[in-house]
Design a protein around this motif. Structure first.
Motif, short mmCIF file in Angstrom:
data_model
loop_
_atom_site.label_atom_id
_atom_site.label_comp_id
_atom_site.label_asym_id
_atom_site.label_seq_id
_atom_site.Cartn_x
_atom_site.Cartn_y
_atom_site.Cartn_z
N PRO A 184 1.01 -1.18 -0.29
CA PRO A 184 -0.39 -0.16 -0.51
C PRO A 184 0.77 1.08 0.07
O PRO A 184 0.42 2.61 0.04
CB PRO A 184 -0.84 -0.30 1.35
N ARG A 185 2.03 1.33 0.53
CA ARG A 185 3.03 2.42 0.30
C ARG A 185 3.58 2.67 -0.69
O ARG A 185 4.01 1.76 -1.63
CB ARG A 185 3.57 2.46 1.84
N ARG A 186 3.02 3.95 -1.45
CA ARG A 186 3.64 4.20 -2.63
C ARG A 186 5.66 4.68 -2.79
O ARG A 186 5.82 5.31 -3.92
CB ARG A 186 2.75 4.84 -3.54
N ARG A 187 5.15 5.73 -1.59
CA ARG A 187 6.92 7.21 -1.34
C ARG A 187 7.19 6.56 -0.59
O ARG A 187 6.27 5.70 0.70
CB ARG A 187 5.56 8.42 -1.43
N PHE A 188 8.66 6.44 -0.34
CA PHE A 188 9.60 6.75 0.64
C PHE A 188 10.22 7.12 0.59
O PHE A 188 10.70 7.77 -0.08
CB PHE A 188 10.30 5.09 -0.01
N ASP A 189 9.87 8.45 1.38
CA ASP A 189 11.50 9.40 1.63
C ASP A 189 12.28 9.31 2.02
O ASP A 189 12.91 8.42 3.07
CB ASP A 189 10.22 9.91 3.41
N GLU A 190 13.60 9.83 1.20
CA GLU A 190 14.76 8.88 1.42
C GLU A 190 15.70 9.63 2.74
O GLU A 190 16.18 8.73 2.96
CB GLU A 190 15.38 9.82 0.34
N ALA A 191 14.86 11.17 3.56
CA ALA A 191 15.54 11.37 4.52
C ALA A 191 15.34 9.97 5.62
O ALA A 191 16.03 9.46 6.46
CB ALA A 191 15.01 11.94 5.03
N GLU A 192 14.02 9.57 5.46
CA GLU A 192 13.49 8.36 7.27
C GLU A 192 14.00 7.39 6.21
O GLU A 192 14.35 6.58 7.22
CB GLU A 192 12.02 8.54 6.77
N LEU A 193 14.37 7.34 4.97
CA LEU A 193 14.35 5.88 4.92
C LEU A 193 16.31 5.63 4.92
O LEU A 193 17.02 4.80 5.59
CB LEU A 193 15.06 5.37 3.67
N ALA A 194 16.84 6.36 5.45
CA ALA A 194 18.65 6.63 5.49
C ALA A 194 18.53 6.56 7.45
O ALA A 194 19.49 5.89 7.53
CB ALA A 194 19.31 8.19 4.80
N ALA A 195 17.67 7.67 7.74
CA ALA A 195 17.76 7.22 8.83
C ALA A 195 17.79 4.79 9.20
O ALA A 195 18.26 5.36 10.75
CB ALA A 195 16.60 9.08 10.39
#
Length: 289
Positions: free
Chosen positions: A48-59
């Protein structure tokens, strides 16, 4: 409600959502922990998740590097050395970015809808945007024929909140994109206000006003003996306040206008009208005598 989500299956879903400790604390639910190679795990088409925030993923990646993966991902076994991701795509991406060869996974049993599991896990973790939730809820309604009450029970939400969330699909794509790309997101309840408007331009204008914290125009009061303000329905004295009376009359006028030029009703429209009818009946029944 779908028979796939009976008491036993709901218990297993709850166990999976609580993470690794549930594997050891509730083995009677059939939850198993496996350690497949990350290359054996295929994408989930029902993600269901379509967008992945790069800053959150890096954290998240940095957190896993320092402290390890604190909560397993969920997979379904497809065959020898083949698994399909059910939930936890951000965690899987972070593990892959770190170059780890294996990852701890909860094995989702057969007989459970992976789309439902993915939505429930993301909702519990608050990992979805309001629009991603709305799209996922619509998919489940279309797939299983759930009522809003059924979906509310599955998701642990009030039926009215489910109805309001589904109503977000009525927001124009351009307005949705503006919201998704904004650095500062407006609150969910403000999106409900935007969804109540039919015109895309009006939706965009309201989003911009709400995003900039501009006050919304208040209904104009009319002085004693003066003519009603333009576009304001004429109000008579009643048990309701002036503002409530005006809103009721506006609703009546909107419904009369819809009857003159009807459109195809979506299920979310029918749910809202049913709720409105129940509220009106309860008020009228309470006022008898």
């Amino acid at each position: 409600m779908s028979r796939k989500l009976g008491t036993g299956n709901l218990a297993r879903l709850n166990a999976m959502s609580r993470g690794a400790l549930a594997v050891f604390a509730e083995p009677e639910q059939g939850v198993r922990l496996v350690y497949p190679d990350v290359d054996w795990i295929e994408a989930n088409p029902d993600q269901p998740r379509r967008r992945f925030d790069e800053a959150e993923l890096a954290a998240l990646t940095d957190s896993i590097r320092k402290y390890g993966l604190q909560q397993p991902i969920g997979v379904r076994e497809l065959g020898p050395s083949r698994f399909q991701l059910v939930f936890g795509e951000r965690r899987l991406r972070a593990v892959r970015a770190l170059g780890q060869q294996t990852v701890p996974c909860i094995l989702v049993p057969d007989g459970i809808d992976t789309a439902e599991v993915a939505v429930i896990e993301n909702v519990l973790r608050a990992d979805l945007t309001p629009f991603e939730e709305a799209d996922a809820f619509v998919a489940l309604v279309e797939k299983h024929g759930y009522s809003h009450a059924d979906l509310g029970q599955i998701m642990g939400r009030d039926k009215a909140e489910i109805t309001r969330t589904l109503g977000l699909t009525r927001i124009a794509p351009a307005v949705r994109e503006r919201y998704e790309n904004a650095a500062r997101k407006v609150a969910r309840y403000k999106l409900y206000q935007i969804a109540a408007l039919d015109d895309a331009a009006a939706q965009m204008s309201l989003l911009d006003s709400l995003a900039n914290d501009q006050p919304l125009p208040e209904p104009r009061e009319t002085g004693t003996g003066s003519a009603p303000a333009r576009d304001e329905p004429e109000v008579v004295l009643s048990a309701f306040s002036l503002r409530v009376s005006r809103n009721i009359l506006r609703t009546r006028e909107a419904l009369q206008a819809f009857q003159e030029k009807p459109k195809r009703l979506e299920e979310v429209d029918r749910e809202v009208l049913r709720d409105l009818r129940r509220s009106i009946d309860a008020i009228l029944d309470g006022g008898k005598g």
